[in-house]
Design a protein around this motif. Structure first.
Motif, PDB file in Angstrom:
ATOM      1  N   MET A 244      -2.260  -6.956  -0.444  1.00  0.00           N
ATOM      2  CA  MET A 244      -1.080  -7.420   0.282  1.00  0.00           C
ATOM      3  C   MET A 244       0.086  -6.493  -0.033  1.00  0.00           C
ATOM      4  O   MET A 244       0.426  -6.278  -1.200  1.00  0.00           O
ATOM      5  N   LYS A 245       0.681  -5.933   1.015  1.00  0.00           N
ATOM      6  CA  LYS A 245       1.740  -4.937   0.856  1.00  0.00           C
ATOM      7  C   LYS A 245       2.929  -5.290   1.747  1.00  0.00           C
ATOM      8  O   LYS A 245       2.824  -6.124   2.643  1.00  0.00           O
ATOM      9  N   GLY A 246       4.034  -4.574   1.521  1.00  0.00           N
ATOM     10  CA  GLY A 246       5.202  -4.698   2.393  1.00  0.00           C
ATOM     11  C   GLY A 246       5.013  -3.784   3.597  1.00  0.00           C
ATOM     12  O   GLY A 246       4.245  -4.073   4.498  1.00  0.00           O
ATOM     13  N   VAL A 247       5.698  -2.640   3.578  1.00  0.00           N
ATOM     14  CA  VAL A 247       5.498  -1.671   4.664  1.00  0.00           C
ATOM     15  C   VAL A 247       4.120  -1.046   4.519  1.00  0.00           C
ATOM     16  O   VAL A 247       3.558  -1.005   3.424  1.00  0.00           O
ATOM     17  N   GLN A 248       3.564  -0.554   5.625  1.00  0.00           N
ATOM     18  CA  GLN A 248       2.241   0.072   5.567  1.00  0.00           C
ATOM     19  C   GLN A 248       2.304   1.325   4.692  1.00  0.00           C
ATOM     20  O   GLN A 248       3.058   2.253   4.986  1.00  0.00           O
ATOM     21  N   PRO A 249       1.525   1.383   3.615  1.00  0.00           N
ATOM     22  CA  PRO A 249       1.651   2.479   2.642  1.00  0.00           C
ATOM     23  C   PRO A 249       0.781   3.690   3.021  1.00  0.00           C
ATOM     24  O   PRO A 249      -0.256   3.949   2.410  1.00  0.00           O
ATOM     25  N   ASP A 250       1.229   4.438   4.003  1.00  0.00           N
ATOM     26  CA  ASP A 250       0.421   5.565   4.489  1.00  0.00           C
ATOM     27  C   ASP A 250       0.142   6.591   3.392  1.00  0.00           C
ATOM     28  O   ASP A 250      -0.955   7.144   3.319  1.00  0.00           O
ATOM     29  N   ASP A 251       1.129   6.832   2.519  1.00  0.00           N
ATOM     30  CA  ASP A 251       0.911   7.804   1.444  1.00  0.00           C
ATOM     31  C   ASP A 251      -0.149   7.311   0.464  1.00  0.00           C
ATOM     32  O   ASP A 251      -0.971   8.104  -0.037  1.00  0.00           O
ATOM     33  N   GLU A 252      -0.176   5.999   0.201  1.00  0.00           N
ATOM     34  CA  GLU A 252      -1.192   5.443  -0.698  1.00  0.00           C
ATOM     35  C   GLU A 252      -2.580   5.527  -0.069  1.00  0.00           C
ATOM     36  O   GLU A 252      -3.580   5.760  -0.762  1.00  0.00           O
ATOM     37  N   LEU A 253      -2.653   5.345   1.238  1.00  0.00           N
ATOM     38  CA  LEU A 253      -3.946   5.444   1.920  1.00  0.00           C
ATOM     39  C   LEU A 253      -4.509   6.854   1.811  1.00  0.00           C
ATOM     40  O   LEU A 253      -5.717   7.042   1.682  1.00  0.00           O
ATOM     41  N   GLN A 254      -3.625   7.849   1.863  1.00  0.00           N
ATOM     42  CA  GLN A 254      -4.075   9.243   1.735  1.00  0.00           C
ATOM     43  C   GLN A 254      -4.694   9.505   0.367  1.00  0.00           C
ATOM     44  O   GLN A 254      -5.537  10.387   0.221  1.00  0.00           O
TER      45      GLN A 254
END
Length: 215
Positions: A173-183
């Protein structure tokens, strides 16, 4: 219930309906009893940064209930990592009495609170574990593993991979979509789905990221 008003009860029922969830009287009472304990213990134990009881229905109870549909479609054994004050693990245990939920935290004050919640709410399907996640070694893997603002996705995957199986689901569960974390996801994990969570009364973005092991 000390600290809990009729306004809180109405907000909970109304918000649950907006999420497509019909709460039975028993589940509503258990959720409000949990809220009352959270308000009481938070004064001394600093369980959550949210200090205002009027914010706790949306930011804790309804936020936790927003993942109910995604837990419903998965397995029987669940682990809530870094559970802290018990979100989303306690509300999920209330909603799914036929499934088992293990709440893990390395903070002794928080696990003492969670043990009190288990006793007072008579949640037989709840297990409380005081441990660091890296050191926890259960007898069998979990079907699902949840976290709420616990760590980066990379750390979440790295620290819990030994706790799941090939077909387990990891719900972050996250706030904004964490695109950097997905990378930065480890190679043996992939993003299975990303859902926008619309939590009644919550300002700001909420996302649920479902991770699976890459075969």
């Amino acid at each position: 219930m000390s600290g809990v008003s009729e306004q809180h009860a109405d907000e909970l029922m109304r918000g649950a309906r907006e999420l497509g969830i019909e709460l039975s009287d028993r589940r509503q009472q258990q959720l409000l009893a949990y809220l009352a304990l959270l308000i009481k213990w938070n004064k001394a134990y600093n369980l959550t940064a949210v200090r205002d009881p009027d914010e706790m229905v949306s930011r804790h109870l309804l936020d936790s209930l927003s993942v109910v549909p995604f837990v419903a479609e998965a397995g029987q054994r669940w682990l809530d990592v870094g559970s802290g004050g018990g979100m989303p693990g306690v509300p999920l245990a209330i909603m799914f009495p036929e499934r088992s939920f293990t709440l893990l935290d390395s903070n002794g004050k928080k696990t003492r609170f969670l043990t009190q919640v288990k006793l007072e709410l008579q949640l037989a399907n709840l297990e409380i574990v005081h441990s660091r996640v890296e050191q926890y070694r259960p007898a069998t893997p979990f079907d699902g593993i949840t976290s709420r603002a616990f760590s980066s996705l990379q750390d979440f995957a790295d620290w819990t991979r030994h706790l799941g199986a090939a077909d387990s689901r990891w719900l972050a569960m996250k706030g904004v979509q964490p695109d950097d974390e997905l990378q930065a996801l480890p190679d043996d994990f992939h993003l299975d789905a990303c859902h926008v969570l619309k939590v009644p009364g919550c300002q700001g973005q909420r996302h649920l990221l479902i991770l699976r092991r890459t075969s």
